[in-house]
Design a protein around this motif. Structure first.
Motif, short mmCIF file in Angstrom:
data_model
loop_
_atom_site.label_atom_id
_atom_site.label_comp_id
_atom_site.label_asym_id
_atom_site.label_seq_id
_atom_site.Cartn_x
_atom_site.Cartn_y
_atom_site.Cartn_z
N TYR A 135 0.81 -1.22 0.00
CA TYR A 135 0.00 0.00 0.00
C TYR A 135 0.84 1.27 0.00
O TYR A 135 0.51 2.22 -0.71
CB TYR A 135 -0.98 0.01 1.17
N PHE A 136 1.89 1.31 0.78
CA PHE A 136 2.70 2.53 0.80
C PHE A 136 3.88 2.45 -0.17
O PHE A 136 4.68 3.36 -0.23
CB PHE A 136 3.20 2.82 2.23
N GLY A 137 3.95 1.35 -0.91
CA GLY A 137 5.00 1.16 -1.89
C GLY A 137 4.48 1.28 -3.30
O GLY A 137 4.40 2.38 -3.86
N GLU A 138 4.08 0.14 -3.88
CA GLU A 138 3.71 0.14 -5.29
C GLU A 138 2.51 1.02 -5.60
O GLU A 138 2.41 1.56 -6.70
CB GLU A 138 3.51 -1.29 -5.80
N VAL A 139 1.60 1.22 -4.66
CA VAL A 139 0.45 2.09 -4.90
C VAL A 139 0.88 3.51 -5.25
O VAL A 139 0.23 4.20 -6.04
CB VAL A 139 -0.49 2.07 -3.66
N PHE A 140 2.02 3.94 -4.72
CA PHE A 140 2.52 5.30 -4.98
C PHE A 140 3.78 5.31 -5.84
O PHE A 140 4.52 6.29 -5.85
CB PHE A 140 2.75 6.02 -3.64
N GLY A 141 4.01 4.21 -6.55
CA GLY A 141 5.18 4.16 -7.43
C GLY A 141 6.50 4.15 -6.67
O GLY A 141 7.52 4.59 -7.18
N ARG A 142 6.47 3.65 -5.45
CA ARG A 142 7.65 3.59 -4.58
C ARG A 142 7.80 2.17 -4.06
O ARG A 142 7.65 1.92 -2.87
CB ARG A 142 7.48 4.56 -3.41
N PRO A 143 8.05 1.20 -4.93
CA PRO A 143 8.03 -0.20 -4.51
C PRO A 143 8.99 -0.49 -3.36
O PRO A 143 10.09 0.05 -3.30
CB PRO A 143 8.44 -0.98 -5.75
N PRO A 157 -4.81 -1.20 -7.86
CA PRO A 157 -5.49 -1.96 -8.91
C PRO A 157 -6.48 -3.00 -8.41
O PRO A 157 -7.38 -3.39 -9.15
CB PRO A 157 -4.35 -2.61 -9.69
N TRP A 158 -6.38 -3.43 -7.18
CA TRP A 158 -7.28 -4.45 -6.65
C TRP A 158 -8.51 -3.84 -5.99
O TRP A 158 -9.35 -4.58 -5.48
CB TRP A 158 -6.55 -5.40 -5.70
N LEU A 202 -0.95 14.59 1.68
CA LEU A 202 -2.14 13.77 1.87
C LEU A 202 -2.96 13.60 0.60
O LEU A 202 -3.64 12.59 0.43
CB LEU A 202 -3.04 14.38 2.95
N ASP A 203 -2.86 14.56 -0.30
CA ASP A 203 -3.63 14.45 -1.55
C ASP A 203 -2.79 13.90 -2.70
O ASP A 203 -3.21 13.96 -3.86
CB ASP A 203 -4.26 15.79 -1.93
N ASP A 225 -8.30 4.66 -8.14
CA ASP A 225 -7.57 5.92 -8.00
C ASP A 225 -7.83 6.50 -6.62
O ASP A 225 -8.98 6.78 -6.25
CB ASP A 225 -7.97 6.89 -9.11
N VAL A 226 -6.75 6.64 -5.85
CA VAL A 226 -6.86 7.02 -4.44
C VAL A 226 -5.89 8.15 -4.13
O VAL A 226 -5.07 8.53 -4.96
CB VAL A 226 -6.54 5.81 -3.53
N LEU A 227 -5.99 8.63 -2.92
CA LEU A 227 -5.05 9.61 -2.38
C LEU A 227 -4.30 8.96 -1.22
O LEU A 227 -4.77 7.97 -0.63
CB LEU A 227 -5.80 10.84 -1.88
N LEU A 228 -3.18 9.53 -0.84
CA LEU A 228 -2.46 9.04 0.33
C LEU A 228 -3.39 9.00 1.54
O LEU A 228 -3.33 8.07 2.33
CB LEU A 228 -1.23 9.91 0.62
N PHE A 229 -4.26 9.98 1.67
CA PHE A 229 -5.21 10.00 2.77
C PHE A 229 -6.01 8.70 2.83
O PHE A 229 -6.15 8.10 3.90
CB PHE A 229 -6.15 11.20 2.64
N ASN A 230 -6.55 8.26 1.69
CA ASN A 230 -7.34 7.02 1.65
C ASN A 230 -6.53 5.83 2.14
O ASN A 230 -7.02 5.00 2.91
CB ASN A 230 -7.82 6.71 0.23
N VAL A 231 -5.30 5.73 1.69
CA VAL A 231 -4.46 4.59 2.02
C VAL A 231 -4.03 4.64 3.49
O VAL A 231 -4.01 3.62 4.17
CB VAL A 231 -3.26 4.50 1.07
#
Length: 193
Positions: free
Chosen positions: A58-66, A122-123, A115-116, A128-134
């Motif tokens: 969630y805090f990696g690949e979701v934000f392009g930071r694997p 993808p699951w 936060l935005d 499409d989310v924001l850091l806040f959601n995650v």
């Protein structure tokens, strides 16, 4: 202003509940942290392993930071559920240390992004989310599993407490036996109405 406050507040709560998850393992032997305590196999070390895999995602690949270590594919149906238990070849130290490395990686993502900041899950049905959601999702998910860990730990040795460093030591076994009997009596009385 409110974004900084919200981010720090949520991040602070996530940090605390992570520590609680590891605290639930303290003082237990290998068998007790691994053994299945529900019909579905839920166990303490498996919960920690599960959280490390999904938080890294969630805090990696979701934000392009694997996360820099290998992870099972999220869409590998053959591997589903294997993150919920530890094999005999995986050590407590490996799993808990990986969880701590995940924290460092996640904390860097949370600190560096607004936060935005946009992400993509993808699951999820609405990917499409924001850091806040995650951040809210991971705090909720970790808290949910901490609740599971509370119950599992209580089943193992009666230890209770809601946060690392704050065990519930105010009551003895006789108090809890009396409380359980009182709850059982009320349940039977309600069922008999």
């Amino acid at each position: 202003m409110i974004d900084d406050f919200a981010k720090e507040y949520l991040h602070g709560d996530l940090r605390e509940i992570r520590e609680t998850m590891l605290w639930k393992l303290d003082g237990l032997g290998e068998y007790d942290i691994r053994r299945p305590l529900t019909s579905t196999g839920t166990n303490l070390l498996g919960l920690v392993k599960h959280l490390s895999v999904w938080e890294s995602r969630y805090f990696g690949e979701v934000f392009g930071r694997p996360f820099p270590e290998p992870l099972p594919r999220w869409d590998d149906t053959g591997a589903r559920g294997r993150d919920l238990w530890a094999s005999e070849h995986e050590t407590r130290e490996e799993i808990t240390e990986r969880y701590r490395r995940v924290w460092e990686h996640s904390d860097a993502t949370i600190t560096e992004l607004a936060l935005d900041a946009p992400g993509h899950v993808p699951w999820w049905p609405r990917p499409d989310v924001l850091l806040f959601n995650v951040l809210v999702h991971m705090l909720t998910e970790t808290s949910r599993h901490a609740g599971h860990a509370d119950i599992l730990r209580e089943q193992l040795d009666g230890a209770t407490g809601v946060a690392a460093g704050y065990p519930n030591t105010q009551r003895d076994a006789a108090f809890w036996a009396a409380r359980r009997a009182e709850v059982e009596r009320a349940a039977k009385a309600a069922a008999g109405r």
